[in-house]
Motif scaffolding. Structure first.
Motif, PDB file in Angstrom:
ATOM      1  N   MET A  11      -3.637   5.111  -1.381  1.00 52.87           N
ATOM      2  CA  MET A  11      -4.555   5.858  -0.530  1.00 52.87           C
ATOM      3  C   MET A  11      -4.161   7.323  -0.568  1.00 52.87           C
ATOM      4  O   MET A  11      -3.022   7.679  -0.232  1.00 52.87           O
ATOM      5  N   LEU A  12      -5.107   8.177  -0.973  1.00 59.22           N
ATOM      6  CA  LEU A  12      -4.842   9.611  -1.062  1.00 59.22           C
ATOM      7  C   LEU A  12      -5.206  10.271   0.255  1.00 59.22           C
ATOM      8  O   LEU A  12      -6.355  10.219   0.697  1.00 59.22           O
ATOM      9  N   GLY A  13      -4.209  10.917   0.891  1.00 64.39           N
ATOM     10  CA  GLY A  13      -4.449  11.480   2.213  1.00 64.39           C
ATOM     11  C   GLY A  13      -4.118  12.949   2.357  1.00 64.39           C
ATOM     12  O   GLY A  13      -4.084  13.460   3.473  1.00 64.39           O
ATOM     13  N   VAL A  14      -3.884  13.654   1.248  1.00 67.17           N
ATOM     14  CA  VAL A  14      -3.576  15.083   1.345  1.00 67.17           C
ATOM     15  C   VAL A  14      -4.853  15.885   1.552  1.00 67.17           C
ATOM     16  O   VAL A  14      -5.973  15.374   1.377  1.00 67.17           O
ATOM     17  N   LEU A  39       5.016   5.454   2.695  1.00 73.70           N
ATOM     18  CA  LEU A  39       4.450   6.773   2.977  1.00 73.70           C
ATOM     19  C   LEU A  39       5.162   7.820   2.135  1.00 73.70           C
ATOM     20  O   LEU A  39       6.397   7.811   2.029  1.00 73.70           O
ATOM     21  N   ILE A  40       4.392   8.743   1.549  1.00 71.73           N
ATOM     22  CA  ILE A  40       4.972   9.884   0.845  1.00 71.73           C
ATOM     23  C   ILE A  40       4.584  11.132   1.617  1.00 71.73           C
ATOM     24  O   ILE A  40       3.396  11.449   1.739  1.00 71.73           O
ATOM     25  N   GLY A  41       5.566  11.825   2.180  1.00 76.93           N
ATOM     26  CA  GLY A  41       5.253  12.958   3.035  1.00 76.93           C
ATOM     27  C   GLY A  41       6.291  14.057   2.968  1.00 76.93           C
ATOM     28  O   GLY A  41       7.191  14.052   2.113  1.00 76.93           O
ATOM     29  N   ILE A  54       0.841  -1.186   0.000  1.00 79.02           N
ATOM     30  CA  ILE A  54       0.000   0.000   0.000  1.00 79.02           C
ATOM     31  C   ILE A  54       0.880   1.239   0.000  1.00 79.02           C
ATOM     32  O   ILE A  54       1.852   1.327   0.761  1.00 79.02           O
ATOM     33  N   CYS A  55       0.535   2.186  -0.865  1.00 75.34           N
ATOM     34  CA  CYS A  55       1.214   3.480  -0.909  1.00 75.34           C
ATOM     35  C   CYS A  55       0.242   4.545  -0.417  1.00 75.34           C
ATOM     36  O   CYS A  55      -0.894   4.623  -0.899  1.00 75.34           O
ATOM     37  N   ILE A  56       0.669   5.350   0.554  1.00 74.43           N
ATOM     38  CA  ILE A  56      -0.163   6.425   1.086  1.00 74.43           C
ATOM     39  C   ILE A  56       0.430   7.753   0.645  1.00 74.43           C
ATOM     40  O   ILE A  56       1.521   8.141   1.087  1.00 74.43           O
ATOM     41  N   LEU A  57      -0.278   8.418  -0.250  1.00 75.33           N
ATOM     42  CA  LEU A  57       0.152   9.708  -0.793  1.00 75.33           C
ATOM     43  C   LEU A  57      -0.400  10.812   0.103  1.00 75.33           C
ATOM     44  O   LEU A  57      -1.557  11.181   0.001  1.00 75.33           O
ATOM     45  N   GLY A  58       0.442  11.283   1.006  1.00 74.68           N
ATOM     46  CA  GLY A  58       0.010  12.289   1.965  1.00 74.68           C
ATOM     47  C   GLY A  58       0.133  11.745   3.376  1.00 74.68           C
ATOM     48  O   GLY A  58      -0.849  11.302   3.977  1.00 74.68           O
ATOM     49  N   ALA A  59       1.360  11.755   3.900  1.00 75.08           N
ATOM     50  CA  ALA A  59       1.608  11.206   5.233  1.00 75.08           C
ATOM     51  C   ALA A  59       1.416  12.283   6.289  1.00 75.08           C
ATOM     52  O   ALA A  59       2.324  12.608   7.052  1.00 75.08           O
ATOM     53  N   GLY A  60       0.201  12.836   6.329  1.00 79.81           N
ATOM     54  CA  GLY A  60      -0.169  13.752   7.395  1.00 79.81           C
ATOM     55  C   GLY A  60      -0.653  12.947   8.583  1.00 79.81           C
ATOM     56  O   GLY A  60      -0.254  11.801   8.785  1.00 79.81           O
ATOM     57  N   ASP A  78       0.590   3.882 -13.453  1.00 77.41           N
ATOM     58  CA  ASP A  78       0.585   2.556 -14.068  1.00 77.41           C
ATOM     59  C   ASP A  78       1.073   1.468 -13.117  1.00 77.41           C
ATOM     60  O   ASP A  78       1.191   0.305 -13.508  1.00 77.41           O
ATOM     61  N   ARG A  79       1.334   1.850 -11.864  1.00 79.94           N
ATOM     62  CA  ARG A  79       1.839   0.888 -10.887  1.00 79.94           C
ATOM     63  C   ARG A  79       0.871   0.671  -9.741  1.00 79.94           C
ATOM     64  O   ARG A  79       1.201   0.055  -8.734  1.00 79.94           O
ATOM     65  N   VAL A  80      -0.350   1.173  -9.903  1.00 78.62           N
ATOM     66  CA  VAL A  80      -1.371   1.091  -8.863  1.00 78.62           C
ATOM     67  C   VAL A  80      -2.561   0.279  -9.379  1.00 78.62           C
ATOM     68  O   VAL A  80      -3.074   0.549 -10.467  1.00 78.62           O
ATOM     69  N   SER A  81      -2.992  -0.714  -8.606  1.00 81.23           N
ATOM     70  CA  SER A  81      -4.142  -1.528  -9.016  1.00 81.23           C
ATOM     71  C   SER A  81      -5.472  -0.902  -8.626  1.00 81.23           C
ATOM     72  O   SER A  81      -6.447  -0.965  -9.377  1.00 81.23           O
ATOM     73  N   VAL A  82      -5.515  -0.308  -7.422  1.00 83.20           N
ATOM     74  CA  VAL A  82      -6.746   0.268  -6.880  1.00 83.20           C
ATOM     75  C   VAL A  82      -6.379   1.563  -6.158  1.00 83.20           C
ATOM     76  O   VAL A  82      -5.293   1.681  -5.578  1.00 83.20           O
ATOM     77  N   ALA A  83      -7.305   2.530  -6.186  1.00 89.29           N
ATOM     78  CA  ALA A  83      -7.071   3.788  -5.470  1.00 89.29           C
ATOM     79  C   ALA A  83      -8.317   4.182  -4.686  1.00 89.29           C
ATOM     80  O   ALA A  83      -9.452   3.942  -5.124  1.00 89.29           O
ATOM     81  N   LEU A  84      -8.088   4.803  -3.527  1.00 94.52           N
ATOM     82  CA  LEU A  84      -9.171   5.348  -2.721  1.00 94.52           C
ATOM     83  C   LEU A  84      -8.660   6.607  -2.032  1.00 94.52           C
ATOM     84  O   LEU A  84      -7.467   6.913  -2.058  1.00 94.52           O
ATOM     85  N   SER A  85      -9.577   7.335  -1.395  1.00 94.86           N
ATOM     86  CA  SER A  85      -9.208   8.595  -0.749  1.00 94.86           C
ATOM     87  C   SER A  85      -9.808   8.683   0.644  1.00 94.86           C
ATOM     88  O   SER A  85     -10.944   8.278   0.875  1.00 94.86           O
TER      89      SER A  85
END
Length: 335
Positions: free
Chosen positions: A75-78, A28-30, A3-9, A95-102
């Motif tokens: 997972m979009l968390g910004v 985590l991307i933060g 799992i990749c979390i875009l927005g490590a707030g 192109d490296r993500v199978s599913v996305a949610l927010s």
């Protein structure tokens, strides 16, 4: 699962910590200070689930280009105001993500993700009431949860293995999650609750930075104003064909505010406020906190949808409109 979390707030860090602690491979991307602290000392999770330092199964980076491999879920968390820039900066992940949610509180997040991915079938609906507050670089306080804190579902209401699998993963991590065939309603009802609370608290309390959510609820005028906002956002929600369900019980009281007469509803509001004060609950909505911190708010994502939908449906929402105007004036001078 990866799992990749875009927005490590705050919220992204809570989810990342709990998932990694359960053995899920999390990236985590933060922001730099937070990422540096995590890489040096691990991610410190505080709050209602105890104190833990997570080092295993956790990678933290500042740039999506530094991520490696493919991910089962993004997972979009910004903040809603930062979505466009954050997604643009993460184009290498599409192109490296199978599913996305927010995690976000708005009604356009799924459309934004679908446009970014170029494939709406990769997007699923998600709503959560978990709370997370960054207390400093590498430290996050999980300050809120509920018996059922999160809901997930396919946007068309169908059943799917991917939703079931992700729900099981979240539940195994201690994030109580329920699969829904009406996730669109869940997301609109949560926004109804948040718009009610945010519009009311700022318009009541912004002149005194010492006031928290409960302080105005215990006053007759504060409770009356709370009910006025509630009646209007509920009128829009119901006109869309929905019936209040209190998905986020016990903090949600939309069913009661919809069904009770004014006197009983006001008594309910003041009782909730008093219970908060008695229990030492001293917090505000995130929109209120943003204003006090001098930050731009998400008012156009939280209150504006109800004004726009009311216009579309031929409804009048003067109290909500007044709250929106007040916050927009304040927002104009924030950075």
């Amino acid at each position: 699962m990866r799992i990749c979390i875009l927005g490590a707030g705050g919220l992204g860090s809570v989810f990342g910590a709990l998932l990694a602690r359960q053995g899920v491979d999390v990236t985590l991307i933060g922001r730099a200070a937070h990422v540096d602290a995590i890489n040096q000392n691990g991610l410190q999770l505080l709050g209602i689930r105890g104190e833990h330092t997570i080092k295993e199964n956790l990678t933290a980076v500042t740039d999506a280009r530094d991520t490696e491999g493919e991910f089962d879920t993004l997972m979009l968390g910004v903040k809603s105001t930062d979505s466009e820039a954050a997604l643009a900066g993460a184009n290498c992940l599409r192109d490296r993500v199978s599913v996305a949610l927010s995690f976000q509180n708005n009604i356009i997040k799924e459309t934004q993700l679908a446009d970014w991915l170029g494939d709406a079938s990769k997007v699923i609906g998600f709503s959560t009431f978990e709370g997370g507050l960054l207390e400093g670089p590498g430290r996050v306080n999980n300050n809120m949860t509920l018996e059922t804190s999160s809901y997930i579902g396919e946007l068309d209401g169908s059943a799917s293995d991917r939703v079931t699998t992700l729900a099981e993963t979240l539940n195994n991590a201690g994030i109580t999650t329920r699969v829904m065939d009406n996730i669109q309603q869940v997301m609109w009802e949560k926004l109804t609750q948040i718009a009610n609370a945010a519009g009311w608290s700022v318009s009541c309390e912004i002149g005194n930075p010492d006031l928290t959510f409960a302080d105005a609820m215990v006053l007759p005028e504060g409770a009356e104003h709370y009910l006025a906002v509630a009646r209007e956002v509920l009128s829009v929600y119901k006109a869309m064909g929905y019936t209040p369900q209190n998905f986020y019980t016990p903090v949600s009281k939309l069913k009661e505010l919809d069904s009770l007469d004014d006197e009983a509803a006001i008594a309910t509001i003041t009782a909730i406020g008093q219970a908060m004060l008695d229990g030492g609950y001293r917090s505000r909505t995130s929109l209120h906190d943003d204003i006090l911190a001098g930050k731009k708010t998400e008012v156009d994502f939280i209150l504006k949808p109800f004004i726009d939908k009311a216009t579309e449906l031929g409804l009048e929402v003067p109290t909500v409109t007044a709250c929106y105007r007040i916050i927009k004036v304040l927002d104009n001078y924030l950075k």
